[in-house]
Design a protein around this motif. Structure first.
Motif, PDB file in Angstrom:
ATOM      1  N   ILE A  11       0.870  -1.187   0.000  1.00 31.81           N
ATOM      2  CA  ILE A  11       0.000   0.000   0.000  1.00 31.81           C
ATOM      3  C   ILE A  11       0.902   1.230   0.000  1.00 31.81           C
ATOM      4  CG2 ILE A  11      -2.055   1.052   1.055  1.00 31.81           C
ATOM      5  CD1 ILE A  11      -2.547  -1.891   0.892  1.00 31.81           C
ATOM      6  N   CYS A  43      -1.098  -0.928  -4.308  1.00 32.16           N
ATOM      7  CA  CYS A  43      -2.273  -0.076  -4.073  1.00 32.16           C
ATOM      8  C   CYS A  43      -1.813   1.360  -3.845  1.00 32.16           C
ATOM      9  CB  CYS A  43      -3.016  -0.600  -2.848  1.00 32.16           C
ATOM     10  SG  CYS A  43      -4.479   0.355  -2.408  1.00 32.16           S
ATOM     11  N   ASP A  44      -2.461   2.301  -4.516  1.00 26.63           N
ATOM     12  CA  ASP A  44      -2.168   3.717  -4.275  1.00 26.63           C
ATOM     13  C   ASP A  44      -3.397   4.498  -4.717  1.00 26.63           C
ATOM     14  OD1 ASP A  44       0.798   5.445  -4.012  1.00 26.63           O
ATOM     15  OD2 ASP A  44      -1.042   6.512  -4.544  1.00 26.63           O
ATOM     16  N   TRP A  65      -7.410   0.450  -0.453  1.00 30.19           N
ATOM     17  CA  TRP A  65      -6.591  -0.373   0.462  1.00 30.19           C
ATOM     18  C   TRP A  65      -7.465  -1.271   1.322  1.00 30.19           C
ATOM     19  CZ3 TRP A  65      -7.206  -0.229   5.681  1.00 30.19           C
ATOM     20  CH2 TRP A  65      -7.696   0.940   6.282  1.00 30.19           C
ATOM     21  N   VAL A  69      -6.672  -5.215   1.778  1.00 25.80           N
ATOM     22  CA  VAL A  69      -6.370  -5.805   3.092  1.00 25.80           C
ATOM     23  C   VAL A  69      -7.319  -6.969   3.399  1.00 25.80           C
ATOM     24  CG1 VAL A  69      -6.541  -5.322   5.575  1.00 25.80           C
ATOM     25  CG2 VAL A  69      -5.251  -3.786   4.107  1.00 25.80           C
ATOM     26  N   ILE A  77       0.894  -7.644   4.214  1.00 22.18           N
ATOM     27  CA  ILE A  77       0.576  -6.257   3.843  1.00 22.18           C
ATOM     28  C   ILE A  77       1.811  -5.405   4.137  1.00 22.18           C
ATOM     29  CG2 ILE A  77      -0.792  -4.195   4.428  1.00 22.18           C
ATOM     30  CD1 ILE A  77      -2.405  -6.167   2.823  1.00 22.18           C
ATOM     31  N   ILE A  79       3.167  -1.657   4.249  1.00 19.90           N
ATOM     32  CA  ILE A  79       2.623  -0.296   4.333  1.00 19.90           C
ATOM     33  C   ILE A  79       3.713   0.736   4.045  1.00 19.90           C
ATOM     34  CG2 ILE A  79       1.385   1.362   5.783  1.00 19.90           C
ATOM     35  CD1 ILE A  79       0.480  -1.089   7.495  1.00 19.90           C
ATOM     36  N   THR A  81       2.822   4.047   3.015  1.00 18.27           N
ATOM     37  CA  THR A  81       2.024   5.275   2.833  1.00 18.27           C
ATOM     38  C   THR A  81       2.560   6.384   3.742  1.00 18.27           C
ATOM     39  OG1 THR A  81       0.615   4.711   4.688  1.00 18.27           O
ATOM     40  CG2 THR A  81      -0.040   3.856   2.502  1.00 18.27           C
ATOM     41  N   ILE A  89      -4.447   1.137   8.401  1.00 24.24           N
ATOM     42  CA  ILE A  89      -4.117  -0.001   7.525  1.00 24.24           C
ATOM     43  C   ILE A  89      -3.573  -1.167   8.354  1.00 24.24           C
ATOM     44  CG2 ILE A  89      -2.665  -0.807   5.620  1.00 24.24           C
ATOM     45  CD1 ILE A  89      -2.672   2.103   4.564  1.00 24.24           C
TER      46      ILE A  89
END
Ligand code: SOE
Length: 387
Positions: A11, A43-44, A65, A69, A77, A79, A81, A89
């Motif tokens: 993410i 993912c963005d 996201w 998830v 996952i 992360i 971000t 998240i």
């Protein structure tokens, strides 16, 4: 027999997303992890970022996201971000039973960091925080020296993490300069790294005194149409926004259970220092100095050297015997910043089915966040604060 695979979703596809994508892609080529990561989805929320997904090695993309998830086919996952999204998240990922990698700092606040730790503990999932500098072969070698007491009793731990990417007053507002997105400025971004290195190498900070400063308090807001900066001298009326975090933090501390003094400087206003993460450790038997801009070497002073031969020797920490180097190239061929992420991802994969892990967990990240929290309080109240 084919290796078990683990499906990864990342993410956040900006700078850290690029570094992590490279790590997921290279780890199976250069190391022999017990499981093989499969780069399933990037993912963005920014469609421009997602244009890189295929080139980075991701099979799919997503802009949601929460959906990613919740996917039953995802095991890990990752992360990458901005900090404010780390807690929702990570907590959702823990509830979904996923193993979690989260960039540093863990969160914007100590409360959020504690909530994340509680969630992963309750869910019983694996959790790593991306303090990547621990994984430099030179830093690992220094750690080994300290464990063998080769520097003796430690008098001083000194660290200066200096950058200069926002010295230009025309540099626009970005997420790292807004408290609601980042928590704190240089303190939580690069101060987190040197605080963690102190914890990793020397010991836990027990109390701090501090000062912070914001040198440029207003910054131009980028032109939202193109996402580009408002060009210098542009005729367009410029809109400004307030920087509500520190541009620099300086703090001193004591180390729990030791007569060691620690000094820290985290600044983005040191012109010429692009990513100068420098640690110095001075002990009764000798000293070491390492800086990330010259990351394959460290300086070592040994007081036991013959009097007329004393001096800092420049140790090349890229021989086959130095941690992780065996996986890359013959002696002296050196490695770079991106390799540290491959090392941390390798250790994360090695630790998936192990009780004892060889990487910084959310527990380590909370210890770091407690120091960051104490530093902010110390600076605000101009007094020593216990961690
Ligand atoms: C920006 O300061 C930054 O990208 C940090 O966020 C990273 O953790 C550091 O490794 C490089 O600089």
């Amino acid at each position: 027999m084919a290796k078990k695979t683990v499906n990864v979703a990342m993410i956040g596809g900006a700078f850290m997303g690029k570094a992590h994508s490279n790590a997921w892609r290279k780890v199976g080529m250069f190391f022999d992890p017990p499981v093989q990561p499969v780069m399933k989805v990037m993912c963005d929320k920014d469609p421009n970022a997602l244009k890189n997904a295929a080139r980075y090695g991701w099979a799919e993309t997503s802009m949601d996201w929460q959906k990613v998830v919740a996917r039953p086919d995802i095991d890990i996952i990752d992360i990458c971000t901005p900090n404010f999204l780390h807690p929702p998240i990570a907590i959702a990922a823990a509830k979904a039973g996923k193993a979690i990698v989260c960039e540093k700092p863990l969160a914007n606040t100590l409360k959020e960091a504690n909530d994340m730790l509680a969630a992963v503990k309750k869910a019983g999932v694996k959790h790593m925080c991306g303090f990547s500098y621990r994984f430099a072969p030179a830093v690992q070698t220094i750690k080994d020296m300290l464990e063998k007491k080769q520097l003796g009793d430690i008098f001083h731990f000194r660290a200066a993490y200096q950058q200069d990417w926002i010295v230009d007053p025309d540099f626009p507002m970005v997420w790292r300069l807004k408290k609601k997105h980042t928590g704190s400025g240089a303190l939580g971004d690069i101060g987190a790294h040197i605080t963690d290195l102190c914890h990793f190498l020397v010991g836990e900070v027990s109390e701090v005194a501090a000062a912070t400063e914001t040198f440029i308090k207003q910054r131009v807001v980028a032109d939202s149409d193109t996402g580009a900066w408002a060009a210098k001298g542009s005729k367009k009326t410029k809109r400004y926004d307030t920087v509500d975090v520190d541009d620099a933090a300086v703090y001193i501390g004591r180390i729990r259970g030791a007569n060691t003094l620690a000094t820290f400087e985290a600044t983005r206003f040191a012109p010429g220092r692009r990513n100068y993460n420098c640690i110095e450790i001075y002990g009764s038997k000798g000293s070491v100095i390492w800086n990330q801009e010259d990351m394959n070497y460290f300086l070592y002073f040994n007081r036991a050297d013959p009097d007329l031969l004393q001096g800092f020797r420049r140790v090349q920490a890229c021989d086959i015997g130095h941690p992780y180097v065996h996986a890359w190239w013959p002696p002296g061929h050196t490695i770079g910043y991106e390799h540290l992420f491959v090392h941390e991802i390798y250790e994360f994969l090695c630790g998936l089915n192990k009780k004892k892990v060889n990487y910084p967990t959310f527990e380590d990240a909370v210890k770091c966040q407690k120091v960051l929290d104490a530093v902010e309080k110390a600076a605000q109240n101009r007094r020593w604060v216990k961690v």
